[in-house]
Design a protein around this motif. Sequence first.
Motif, mmCIF file in Angstrom:
data_model
loop_
_atom_site.group_PDB
_atom_site.id
_atom_site.type_symbol
_atom_site.label_atom_id
_atom_site.label_comp_id
_atom_site.label_asym_id
_atom_site.label_seq_id
_atom_site.Cartn_x
_atom_site.Cartn_y
_atom_site.Cartn_z
ATOM 1 N N MET A 180 7.641 8.954 2.846
ATOM 2 C CA MET A 180 7.083 7.763 2.235
ATOM 3 C C MET A 180 8.108 6.769 2.227
ATOM 4 S SD MET A 180 3.770 8.852 0.136
ATOM 5 C CE MET A 180 2.819 7.280 0.016
ATOM 6 N N LEU A 181 9.314 7.301 1.455
ATOM 7 C CA LEU A 181 10.360 6.491 1.319
ATOM 8 C C LEU A 181 11.262 6.113 2.536
ATOM 9 C CD1 LEU A 181 12.336 5.517 -0.912
ATOM 10 C CD2 LEU A 181 13.545 7.735 -1.120
ATOM 11 N N MET A 222 0.970 -0.988 0.109
ATOM 12 C CA MET A 222 -0.144 0.047 -0.031
ATOM 13 C C MET A 222 0.784 1.401 0.107
ATOM 14 S SD MET A 222 -3.111 1.064 2.530
ATOM 15 C CE MET A 222 -2.076 1.468 4.075
ATOM 16 N N LEU A 223 1.847 1.237 0.755
ATOM 17 C CA LEU A 223 2.776 2.315 0.886
ATOM 18 C C LEU A 223 3.547 2.594 -0.249
ATOM 19 C CD1 LEU A 223 3.697 4.708 2.776
ATOM 20 C CD2 LEU A 223 5.408 2.968 3.719
ATOM 21 N N MET A 224 3.868 1.452 -1.028
ATOM 22 C CA MET A 224 4.762 1.828 -2.456
ATOM 23 C C MET A 224 3.304 2.424 -3.414
ATOM 24 S SD MET A 224 7.548 1.485 -3.677
ATOM 25 C CE MET A 224 8.302 1.454 -5.584
ATOM 26 N N GLY A 225 2.479 1.642 -3.486
ATOM 27 C CA GLY A 225 1.347 2.149 -4.499
ATOM 28 C C GLY A 225 1.085 3.487 -4.282
ATOM 29 N N LEU A 226 0.976 4.052 -2.794
ATOM 30 C CA LEU A 226 0.693 5.517 -2.644
ATOM 31 C C LEU A 226 1.888 6.340 -3.102
ATOM 32 C CD1 LEU A 226 -1.122 5.161 0.909
ATOM 33 C CD2 LEU A 226 -1.949 5.876 -1.227
ATOM 34 N N ASN A 266 1.782 9.486 -5.729
ATOM 35 C CA ASN A 266 2.114 10.679 -5.314
ATOM 36 C C ASN A 266 3.350 11.179 -6.353
ATOM 37 O OD1 ASN A 266 2.477 12.699 -3.450
ATOM 38 N ND2 ASN A 266 4.571 12.045 -3.016
ATOM 39 N N VAL A 267 4.184 10.328 -6.765
ATOM 40 C CA VAL A 267 5.394 10.775 -7.627
ATOM 41 C C VAL A 267 4.611 11.103 -9.035
ATOM 42 C CG1 VAL A 267 7.319 10.126 -8.693
ATOM 43 C CG2 VAL A 267 7.157 10.149 -6.267
ATOM 44 N N THR A 268 3.623 10.290 -9.396
ATOM 45 C CA THR A 268 2.997 10.384 -10.631
ATOM 46 C C THR A 268 2.378 11.712 -10.684
ATOM 47 O OG1 THR A 268 3.091 7.866 -11.006
ATOM 48 C CG2 THR A 268 1.504 9.378 -12.339
ATOM 49 N N TRP A 269 1.414 12.207 -9.747
ATOM 50 C CA TRP A 269 0.852 13.403 -9.406
ATOM 51 C C TRP A 269 1.875 14.496 -9.669
ATOM 52 C CZ3 TRP A 269 -2.965 15.999 -10.910
ATOM 53 C CH2 TRP A 269 -3.309 17.119 -10.401
ATOM 54 N N GLN A 270 2.984 14.548 -9.040
ATOM 55 C CA GLN A 270 3.919 15.376 -9.038
ATOM 56 C C GLN A 270 4.507 15.783 -10.395
ATOM 57 O OE1 GLN A 270 5.127 17.484 -7.003
ATOM 58 N NE2 GLN A 270 7.065 18.281 -8.092
ATOM 59 N N TRP A 301 9.772 5.764 5.315
ATOM 60 C CA TRP A 301 8.817 4.810 5.763
ATOM 61 C C TRP A 301 9.020 3.325 5.063
ATOM 62 C CZ3 TRP A 301 4.147 4.807 9.325
ATOM 63 C CH2 TRP A 301 4.135 5.948 10.429
ATOM 64 N N LEU A 302 9.026 3.266 4.008
ATOM 65 C CA LEU A 302 9.035 2.261 3.096
ATOM 66 C C LEU A 302 10.568 1.543 3.309
ATOM 67 C CD1 LEU A 302 7.679 0.695 0.616
ATOM 68 C CD2 LEU A 302 9.109 2.217 -0.832
ATOM 69 N N GLY A 303 11.604 2.314 3.449
ATOM 70 C CA GLY A 303 12.795 1.799 3.521
ATOM 71 C C GLY A 303 13.078 1.003 4.971
ATOM 72 N N MET A 304 12.566 1.738 6.100
ATOM 73 C CA MET A 304 12.584 1.276 7.407
ATOM 74 C C MET A 304 11.760 -0.053 7.677
ATOM 75 S SD MET A 304 14.807 3.083 8.879
ATOM 76 C CE MET A 304 14.790 2.296 10.582
ATOM 77 N N LEU A 305 10.545 0.183 7.070
ATOM 78 C CA LEU A 305 9.478 -0.959 7.139
ATOM 79 C C LEU A 305 10.002 -2.274 6.483
ATOM 80 C CD1 LEU A 305 5.982 0.548 7.323
ATOM 81 C CD2 LEU A 305 7.245 -0.599 9.187
ATOM 82 N N GLY A 306 10.510 -1.993 5.340
ATOM 83 C CA GLY A 306 10.953 -2.885 4.250
ATOM 84 C C GLY A 306 12.297 -3.633 4.955
ATOM 85 N N ALA A 307 13.142 -2.920 5.664
ATOM 86 C CA ALA A 307 14.195 -3.529 6.144
ATOM 87 C C ALA A 307 13.855 -4.448 7.194
ATOM 88 C CB ALA A 307 15.350 -2.259 6.762
ATOM 89 N N ALA A 308 12.805 -3.879 8.042
ATOM 90 C CA ALA A 308 12.399 -4.837 9.134
ATOM 91 C C ALA A 308 11.667 -6.070 8.427
ATOM 92 C CB ALA A 308 11.340 -4.081 9.953
ATOM 93 N N TYR A 309 10.793 -5.766 7.315
ATOM 94 C CA TYR A 309 10.264 -6.877 6.969
ATOM 95 C C TYR A 309 11.271 -8.146 6.261
ATOM 96 C CZ TYR A 309 7.137 -9.742 3.626
ATOM 97 O OH TYR A 309 6.526 -10.679 2.880
ATOM 98 N N VAL A 310 12.434 -7.648 5.667
ATOM 99 C CA VAL A 310 13.180 -8.376 4.868
ATOM 100 C C VAL A 310 14.122 -9.395 6.108
ATOM 101 C CG1 VAL A 310 15.487 -8.409 3.761
ATOM 102 C CG2 VAL A 310 13.358 -7.072 2.953
ATOM 103 N N ALA A 311 14.259 -8.445 7.257
ATOM 104 C CA ALA A 311 14.913 -9.090 8.553
ATOM 105 C C ALA A 311 14.118 -10.211 8.858
ATOM 106 C CB ALA A 311 15.206 -8.185 9.571
#
Length: 162
Positions: free
Chosen positions: A53-54, A20-24, A28-32, A56-66
């Motif tokens: 958002m980046l 969801m975060l990646m989709g948003l 967001n970037v498309t609208w920009q 949050w995506l990086g930190m949550l992604g790192a936790a998920y990958v761990a």
Amino acid sequence: MFSEKMKIFTDKIMSSALIMLMGLMVLNVTWQVLSRYLLQSPSSFTDELSRYMLIWLGMLGAAYVAGQNQHLAIDIVLRRLEGQAKARLQLLINVLIIFFALIAMVFGGSNLVYITMMLGQKSATLQIPLAIVYGIIPFSGLLVIYYQLVFIFQMMRTSKGI
């Protein structure tokens, strides 16, 4: 608390949140881009929002990958070991990851959140407290610790005499 069902449930929530975060972020970037080049009037908030958002995506992604045990690692020694020696080294690695996450992410991140909250710092465009943005650091640290504890309890159930 550290059961396989709970880990699977946490994995589903994490993967859904990341999707969801990646989709948003893509929207967001498309609208920009569209507002800048087609409308000739760039949106003022999208640049700042995409940065946060980046983070949050990086930190949550790192936790998920761990949590998937797919984090970046040099495992030359671990692959050469077998039996109890391998289990003991894996346990040491998990404990060191917990130690790092606790000190750097949970304590350090909480300190950062506390300082920005006490100073009342807000983002330039969105005017949201930066403590909210930085709050993802200790949260991700807690997730990393949770996942490592799950791995340790799984190892202890499957290995005898670690």
